[in-house]
Design an enzyme around this catalytic site. Structure first.
Site, PDB file in Angstrom:
ATOM      1  N   CYS A  15       0.751  -1.155   0.031  1.00 17.06           N
ATOM      2  CA  CYS A  15       0.025   0.078  -0.152  1.00 17.06           C
ATOM      3  C   CYS A  15       0.796   1.136   0.116  1.00 17.06           C
ATOM      4  O   CYS A  15       1.682   1.516   0.886  1.00 17.06           O
ATOM      5  CB  CYS A  15      -0.948  -0.091   1.162  1.00 17.06           C
ATOM      6  N   LYS A  42     -10.236  -8.845   5.726  1.00 17.49           N
ATOM      7  CA  LYS A  42      -9.977  -7.938   6.829  1.00 17.49           C
ATOM      8  C   LYS A  42     -10.397  -8.674   8.320  1.00 17.49           C
ATOM      9  O   LYS A  42     -11.487  -9.024   8.301  1.00 17.49           O
ATOM     10  CB  LYS A  42     -10.784  -6.654   6.932  1.00 17.49           C
ATOM     11  N   VAL A  55      -5.977   0.904   5.605  1.00 16.87           N
ATOM     12  CA  VAL A  55      -4.608   1.118   6.068  1.00 16.87           C
ATOM     13  C   VAL A  55      -4.002   2.403   5.545  1.00 16.87           C
ATOM     14  O   VAL A  55      -4.534   2.545   4.298  1.00 16.87           O
ATOM     15  CB  VAL A  55      -3.846  -0.221   5.939  1.00 16.87           C
ATOM     16  N   SER A  68      -3.404   8.636   6.154  1.00 16.57           N
ATOM     17  CA  SER A  68      -1.989   8.699   6.178  1.00 16.57           C
ATOM     18  C   SER A  68      -1.622  10.082   6.325  1.00 16.57           C
ATOM     19  O   SER A  68      -0.556  10.415   6.951  1.00 16.57           O
ATOM     20  CB  SER A  68      -1.416   8.298   4.792  1.00 16.57           C
TER      21      SER A  68
HETATM   22  N1  LIG Z   1      -6.998   8.254   2.002  1.00 17.76           N
HETATM   23  C1  LIG Z   1      -6.391   6.940   2.725  1.00 17.76           C
HETATM   24  C2  LIG Z   1      -6.119   6.024   1.422  1.00 17.76           C
HETATM   25  C3  LIG Z   1      -5.918   4.522   2.320  1.00 17.76           C
HETATM   26  C4  LIG Z   1      -6.245   3.655   1.391  1.00 17.76           C
HETATM   27  O1  LIG Z   1      -6.831   3.687   0.210  1.00 17.76           O
HETATM   28  N2  LIG Z   1      -5.635   2.448   1.647  1.00 17.76           N
HETATM   29  C5  LIG Z   1      -6.032   1.093   1.102  1.00 17.76           C
HETATM   30  C6  LIG Z   1      -4.983   0.029   0.754  1.00 17.76           C
HETATM   31  S1  LIG Z   1      -3.731   1.100  -0.175  1.00 17.76           S
HETATM   32  C7  LIG Z   1      -7.198   0.351   1.928  1.00 17.76           C
HETATM   33  O2  LIG Z   1      -7.095   0.098   2.909  1.00 17.76           O
HETATM   34  N3  LIG Z   1      -7.963  -0.197   1.229  1.00 17.76           N
HETATM   35  C8  LIG Z   1      -8.752  -1.201   1.735  1.00 17.76           C
HETATM   36  C9  LIG Z   1     -10.341  -0.854   1.343  1.00 17.76           C
HETATM   37  O3  LIG Z   1     -10.778   0.231   0.649  1.00 17.76           O
HETATM   38  O4  LIG Z   1     -11.208  -1.646   1.659  1.00 17.76           O
HETATM   39  C10 LIG Z   1      -5.078   7.519   3.082  1.00 17.76           C
HETATM   40  O5  LIG Z   1      -4.483   8.113   2.895  1.00 17.76           O
HETATM   41  O6  LIG Z   1      -4.626   6.553   4.177  1.00 17.76           O
END
Ligand SMILES: N[C@@H](CCC(=O)N[C@@H](CS)C(=O)NCC(=O)O)C(=O)O
Length: 230
Positions: A15, A42, A55, A68
């Site tokens: 990620c 998850k 995450v 993040s």
């Molecule tokens: N805006 C979030 C984006 C985080 C994100 O999209 N993470 C993805 C993995 S790269 C995730 O956890 N996806 C799981 C889901 O959407 O179910 C950040 O900046 O933390």
């Protein structure tokens, strides 16, 4: 004070948003634990603590942080000196460009998982167009000049992934963007960026893209090109 509690980063190793926080943790020399989860499956404890189900998630004692950019702001505040410019206007401007970085991660991701060549072309063009303004803003070698900032931590994961794909496919995703190329090269070679992913990250990332399929059977356009290239 919460700074003495060792944070736990809930992670998925491919990620880019997680990588932003790992880079900041390394740059700030913060000790932390990592717990990897399978995003396709998850665990319930994760869903219980993470309302967005995404995450990175950072657990500090019984407090849970997500997003993040928010996590990095917290890490920056409790581990001085700050990676942000001191001037409020410049700081807000940096935050705006962190958000643009998130948008560019998503543009590039859509390109990487495109189903067809026209679909890939649409997202490739959108990604390249999305770099136009930052080409004129970046001061070099880092976003704000000589000092590493949270904008650098936010954009490095994107450049690392594009560099891997450029090498594998012989593409240029920064065509004509000479300032961006200097910035991207500098970030990709930075120790914190190199150590923010597992050693076999390049192979894992390309294998992940190679395995991308639609409705469980049709390989995506990048997946096909990677298969042809290997
Ligand atoms: N805006 C979030 C984006 C985080 C994100 O999209 N993470 C993805 C993995 S790269 C995730 O956890 N996806 C799981 C889901 O959407 O179910 C950040 O900046 O933390």
């Amino acid at each position: 004070m919460t700074t003495h509690i060792k944070p736990e980063l809930i992670s998925f190793d491919l990620c880019p948003f997680v990588q932003r926080s790992v880079i900041t943790l390394i740059e700030k020399d913060v000790e932390f634990d990592v717990t990897y989860i399978d995003l396709a499956n998850k665990p319930q404890w994760f869903l219980d603590i993470s309302p967005l189900g995404k995450v990175p998630t950072l657990r500090i004692g019984d407090r849970v942080l997500f997003e993040s950019a928010v996590i990095n702001e917290y890490l920056d505040e409790v581990n001085p000196p700050s990676f942000h410019p001191a001037d409020p206007l410049e700081k807000a401007h940096n935050r705006s460009w962190i958000e643009v970085g998130s948008n560019q991660i998503m543009n590039a991701f859509r390109m990487m998982i495109a189903q067809t060549e026209p679909d890939y072309e649409t997202h490739r063009k959108a990604t390249i167009a999305g770099f136009r303004q930052v080409e004129y803003l970046v001061q070099g070698p880092f976003f704000n000049g000589p000092k590493f900032s949270l904008v650098d931590a936010a954009w490095a994961p994107l450049f690392a992934r594009l560099a891997l794909l450029e090498r594998a496919l012989g593409e240029d995703y920064l065509p004509g963007y000479s300032n961006l190329r200097v910035w991207a090269d500098r970030l990709v070679k930075r120790e914190s960026v190199i150590h923010s992913v597992p050693e076999n990250f390049g192979e894992k990332f390309l294998n992940y893209l190679k395995a991308k399929t639609y409705q469980g059977n049709t390989p995506g356009y990048v997946a096909q090109r990677l298969a042809e290239a290997s």
